[in-house]
Design an enzyme around this catalytic site. Structure first.
Site, mmCIF file in Angstrom:
data_model
loop_
_atom_site.group_PDB
_atom_site.id
_atom_site.type_symbol
_atom_site.label_atom_id
_atom_site.label_comp_id
_atom_site.label_asym_id
_atom_site.label_seq_id
_atom_site.Cartn_x
_atom_site.Cartn_y
_atom_site.Cartn_z
ATOM 1 N N VAL A 189 69.648 78.831 49.824
ATOM 2 C CA VAL A 189 70.250 77.604 49.311
ATOM 3 C C VAL A 189 69.782 76.394 50.115
ATOM 4 C CG1 VAL A 189 72.421 76.368 48.955
ATOM 5 C CG2 VAL A 189 72.264 78.781 48.348
ATOM 6 N N SER A 223 77.733 75.791 51.013
ATOM 7 C CA SER A 223 77.941 77.219 50.745
ATOM 8 C C SER A 223 79.113 77.375 49.787
ATOM 9 C CB SER A 223 78.282 77.960 52.036
ATOM 10 O OG SER A 223 77.547 77.480 53.120
ATOM 11 N N THR A 224 79.097 78.455 48.993
ATOM 12 C CA THR A 224 80.256 78.728 48.129
ATOM 13 C C THR A 224 81.402 79.196 48.999
ATOM 14 O OG1 THR A 224 78.726 79.560 46.516
ATOM 15 C CG2 THR A 224 81.040 79.954 46.087
ATOM 16 N N PRO A 234 79.228 85.907 53.607
ATOM 17 C CA PRO A 234 79.273 87.230 52.972
ATOM 18 C C PRO A 234 80.702 87.734 52.790
ATOM 19 C CG PRO A 234 78.654 87.417 55.287
ATOM 20 C CD PRO A 234 78.758 85.955 54.992
ATOM 21 N N PHE A 241 74.523 74.889 42.340
ATOM 22 C CA PHE A 241 74.517 75.720 41.124
ATOM 23 C C PHE A 241 73.141 76.298 40.813
ATOM 24 C CE2 PHE A 241 78.227 72.951 40.470
ATOM 25 C CZ PHE A 241 79.193 73.905 40.178
ATOM 26 N N CYS A 248 75.668 86.021 44.895
ATOM 27 C CA CYS A 248 76.833 85.207 44.522
ATOM 28 C C CYS A 248 77.871 85.895 43.650
ATOM 29 C CB CYS A 248 76.360 83.947 43.794
ATOM 30 S SG CYS A 248 75.607 82.778 44.910
HETATM 31 C C1 UDX Z 1 73.947 82.549 40.101
HETATM 32 C C2 UDX Z 1 74.335 81.354 39.211
HETATM 33 O O1 UDX Z 1 73.603 81.418 37.983
HETATM 34 C C3 UDX Z 1 74.052 80.037 39.934
HETATM 35 O O2 UDX Z 1 74.509 78.949 39.161
HETATM 36 C C4 UDX Z 1 74.756 80.051 41.283
HETATM 37 O O3 UDX Z 1 74.425 78.889 42.012
HETATM 38 C C5 UDX Z 1 74.360 81.270 42.094
HETATM 39 O O4 UDX Z 1 74.613 82.468 41.346
HETATM 40 P P1 UDX Z 1 71.646 83.745 40.729
HETATM 41 O O5 UDX Z 1 72.516 84.829 41.275
HETATM 42 O O6 UDX Z 1 70.574 83.200 41.599
HETATM 43 O O7 UDX Z 1 72.535 82.489 40.291
HETATM 44 O O8 UDX Z 1 70.922 84.256 39.394
HETATM 45 P P2 UDX Z 1 71.388 84.438 37.878
HETATM 46 O O9 UDX Z 1 70.282 83.965 37.013
HETATM 47 O O10 UDX Z 1 72.705 83.868 37.631
HETATM 48 O O11 UDX Z 1 71.455 86.019 37.714
HETATM 49 C C6 UDX Z 1 72.430 86.811 38.367
HETATM 50 C C7 UDX Z 1 72.302 88.270 37.962
HETATM 51 O O12 UDX Z 1 72.718 88.444 36.604
HETATM 52 C C8 UDX Z 1 70.865 88.805 38.013
HETATM 53 O O13 UDX Z 1 70.874 90.107 38.540
HETATM 54 C C9 UDX Z 1 70.424 88.789 36.580
HETATM 55 O O14 UDX Z 1 69.429 89.744 36.315
HETATM 56 C C10 UDX Z 1 71.725 89.142 35.865
HETATM 57 N N1 UDX Z 1 71.761 88.693 34.467
HETATM 58 C C11 UDX Z 1 71.740 87.369 34.166
HETATM 59 C C12 UDX Z 1 71.832 89.640 33.445
HETATM 60 O O15 UDX Z 1 71.854 90.845 33.715
HETATM 61 N N2 UDX Z 1 71.881 89.214 32.149
HETATM 62 C C13 UDX Z 1 71.857 87.881 31.808
HETATM 63 O O16 UDX Z 1 71.915 87.577 30.615
HETATM 64 C C14 UDX Z 1 71.783 86.937 32.855
HETATM 65 P P1 ADP Z 2 72.281 81.495 51.328
HETATM 66 O O1 ADP Z 2 71.824 82.349 50.179
HETATM 67 O O2 ADP Z 2 73.718 81.067 51.184
HETATM 68 O O3 ADP Z 2 71.372 80.348 51.612
HETATM 69 P P2 ADP Z 2 71.146 82.924 53.591
HETATM 70 O O4 ADP Z 2 71.659 84.148 54.294
HETATM 71 O O5 ADP Z 2 69.857 82.980 52.846
HETATM 72 O O6 ADP Z 2 72.327 82.431 52.638
HETATM 73 O O7 ADP Z 2 71.010 81.729 54.650
HETATM 74 C C1 ADP Z 2 71.976 81.349 55.572
HETATM 75 C C2 ADP Z 2 71.293 80.956 56.895
HETATM 76 O O8 ADP Z 2 72.259 80.361 57.753
HETATM 77 C C3 ADP Z 2 70.680 82.126 57.676
HETATM 78 O O9 ADP Z 2 69.297 81.897 57.858
HETATM 79 C C4 ADP Z 2 71.446 82.101 59.034
HETATM 80 O O10 ADP Z 2 70.603 82.406 60.134
HETATM 81 C C5 ADP Z 2 71.913 80.667 59.101
HETATM 82 N N1 ADP Z 2 73.070 80.442 59.969
HETATM 83 C C6 ADP Z 2 74.263 81.093 59.981
HETATM 84 N N2 ADP Z 2 75.092 80.571 60.913
HETATM 85 C C7 ADP Z 2 74.422 79.555 61.524
HETATM 86 C C8 ADP Z 2 74.742 78.613 62.570
HETATM 87 N N3 ADP Z 2 75.938 78.595 63.173
HETATM 88 N N4 ADP Z 2 73.784 77.722 62.925
HETATM 89 C C9 ADP Z 2 72.582 77.713 62.317
HETATM 90 N N5 ADP Z 2 72.230 78.563 61.328
HETATM 91 C C10 ADP Z 2 73.126 79.477 60.931
#
Ligand code: UDX
Ligand code: ADP
Length: 465
Positions: free
Chosen positions: A16, A134-135, A96, A165, A279
């Site tokens: 993100v 973050s969510t 997480p 999003f 997510c």
């Molecule tokens: C999701 C939301 O779409 C996004 O808005 C939010 O910010 C983060 O979570 P993401 O998880 O990256 O995004 O991907 P997404 O395209 O939503 O797919 C999620 C899962 O659903 C995938 O495993 C995808 O394969 C599955 N999926 C999606 C289906 O199985 N069928 C569909 O029709 C759509």
């Molecule tokens: P997301 O999908 O929400 O972006 P990720 O796990 O890909 O989640 O990324 C989160 C990042 O935040 C990781 O690279 C982790 O090392 C970093 N992080 C977590 N806690 C801290 C902190 N206190 N300071 C700096 N970075 C951090």
């Protein structure tokens, strides 16, 4: 008058934080954007001179990074320095599902958020706008505010909620032209002024009418709700896919038929082996946890069913493979095409492939994995993390290939777990000729034309058909 932002810091350089900040920097050359992370290897990868090696694979992202990096986009491990310099700090660390204590397996683990808040409070010497990216569970902003106000150096903080999003695989597209940007803030004049500062940042490329502003709690809850609704659609169509398989209806046709109703809409109706990603499951579990903690049992049960259905879809896909292969896969080779949770990403978090593999490994199958973007180390990491068997056993039973034809050679069956486009273009006759017979394909994404595979000689199972 709201403050004009010239320096932004983002804590967390993940899926993100990285793409979002890269696009903000690209679209706002007058703002210095510094993305910090504790993970040195990750920051080093973001700084790799060859932008093809950045740690997040997203179509178009390396070009955005190439354009902005070194100009006004910086990646660094110097967290304190970046916090100190910035007027606006995004928190984009991972949240997480908790793996311990109260709320284990359900609630979001907020320890990383809290650590960030404490770090900001310790370092900041002047007023800051802190943005939750973050969510998060509803009312986290309050906790962040408490920590900042009670442990800080007397400086003023405004907290905004600005959930992201973007979907992985289309992150750059989604960031360039979002359906909406959502910003929640306090209704006080100071809160509204902070909110206006962030609106101004996005307004550099997002039309004003697409920037929605709400109070903090509505913003936080909207993100969980959006993901819950999206995941619910997938579970709904997946529930129907099982019924289609029993009745002779075709889920693709059903989806098309209902999707033309403008009230229902055509998106997110693709039956699959189950949704994955960082997510959906996490956010729904969180929603369920929040509902339960307010004593709203029916609300909690309602949303939990979305997860139950998703787990069922993954296990029934695996069970179907075992059943079809004459009730035993012991010692048989099953080729997996795809390991990522969806196409066009190297992210494997909660990927259905992991759970299908786990079920087949329990049945003593041998698994050959090919994914165009996921490295061998990640496949083993995912299986070891699940913890169903020791790492040596995973290593013996699972082999990862960089060539799909090698992965499928001598296999009894192929399982398609990710909808990568390249799978459609394979020489399926060549694959068939080199497999054990009868040769099976289990298409968990409904991407390959089953009639042409059947013509070649494959026995084909397509989800929902
Ligand atoms: C999701 C939301 O779409 C996004 O808005 C939010 O910010 C983060 O979570 P993401 O998880 O990256 O995004 O991907 P997404 O395209 O939503 O797919 C999620 C899962 O659903 C995938 O495993 C995808 O394969 C599955 N999926 C999606 C289906 O199985 N069928 C569909 O029709 C759509
Ligand atoms: P997301 O999908 O929400 O972006 P990720 O796990 O890909 O989640 O990324 C989160 C990042 O935040 C990781 O690279 C982790 O090392 C970093 N992080 C977590 N806690 C801290 C902190 N206190 N300071 C700096 N970075 C951090």
């Amino acid at each position: 008058m709201n403050k004009k932002i010239t320096k932004i810091c983002c804590i967390g350089a993940g899926y993100v934080g990285g793409p979002t900040m890269a696009v903000i920097a690209q679209k706002c050359p007058h703002i210095k954007v510094t993305v910090v992370d504790l993970n040195e290897a990750r920051i080093a990868a973001w700084n790799d001179p060859d932008t093809e090696n950045i740690p997040v694979y997203e179509p178009g992202l390396s070009a955005v990074v190439a354009e902005a990096r070194g100009r006004n986009l910086f990646f660094s491990t110097e967290v304190d320095k970046a916090i100190d310099e910035a007027e606006m700090i995004f928190i984009s660390v991972n949240t997480p599902t908790k793996t311990y204590g109260s709320g284990k397996g359900m609630a979001a683990d907020l320890k990383y958020i809290e650590l960030c808040a404490r770090q900001i409070a310790r370092v900041a010497k002047d007023d800051k706008i802190v943005v939750e990216k973050s969510t998060l569970p509803v009312r986290t902003a309050e906790a962040v505010k408490n920590i900042l106000q009670n442990t800080g150096n007397g400086v003023n903080y405004q907290i905004l909620s600005n959930p992201e999003f973007l979907a992985e695989g289309t992150a750059v597209e989604d960031l360039h032209a979002p359906d909406r940007v959502l910003i929640g803030g306090d209704t006080t004049p100071e809160g509204q002024s902070a909110l206006a500062s962030l609106v101004e940042v996005y307004n550099n490329w997002v039309p004003r009418e697409r920037i929605l502003t709400t109070n903090l709690w509505s913003s936080e809850l909207s993100k969980l709700t959006a993901n819950a609704f999206l995941a619910q659609r997938v579970s709904s169509i997946n529930a129907l896919s099982e019924l289609c398989e029993r009745t002779g209806a075709d889920v693709t046709e059903v989806a098309r038929s209902i999707g033309t109703d403008s009230r229902i809409g055509s998106k997110f109706l693709k039956a699959s082996v189950g949704f994955g990603g960082s997510c959906f499951q996490k956010d729904i579990l969180n929603l369920v946890y929040i509902a339960r903690s307010y004593g709203l049992q029916e609300v909690a049960d309602y949303w939990e069913q979305v997860i139950i259905m998703n787990d069922h879809q993954k296990s029934r896909f695996a069970n179907n493979i075992v059943k079809t292969l004459y009730n035993t896969v012991s010692g048989k080779k099953i080729a997996f095409l795809g390991w990522a949770f969806k196409k066009d990403t190297n992210d494997t978090r909660e990927s259905a492939a992991i759970y299908v593999a786990d079920a087949l490994l329990n049945e003593e199958a041998g698994i050959a994995v090919y994914d165009p973007k996921v490295p061998e180390s990640q496949v083993y990491f995912d299986l070891n993390y699940l913890g169903s068997r020791d790492a040596d056993k995973n290593k013996t039973q699972v082999t990862v290939f960089t060539d799909p034809y090698e992965a499928c050679k001598d296999a009894h069956a192929i399982a398609i777990l990710t909808e990568w486009d390249e799978f459609k273009a394979y020489d399926w006759k060549r694959i068939f000729d080199n497999m054990k017979k009868p040769a099976f394909v289990f298409d968990g994404r409904s991407i390959i034309d089953s009639a042409s595979l059947t013509e070649i000689g494959f026995k084909v199972y397509t989800i929902g058909k």
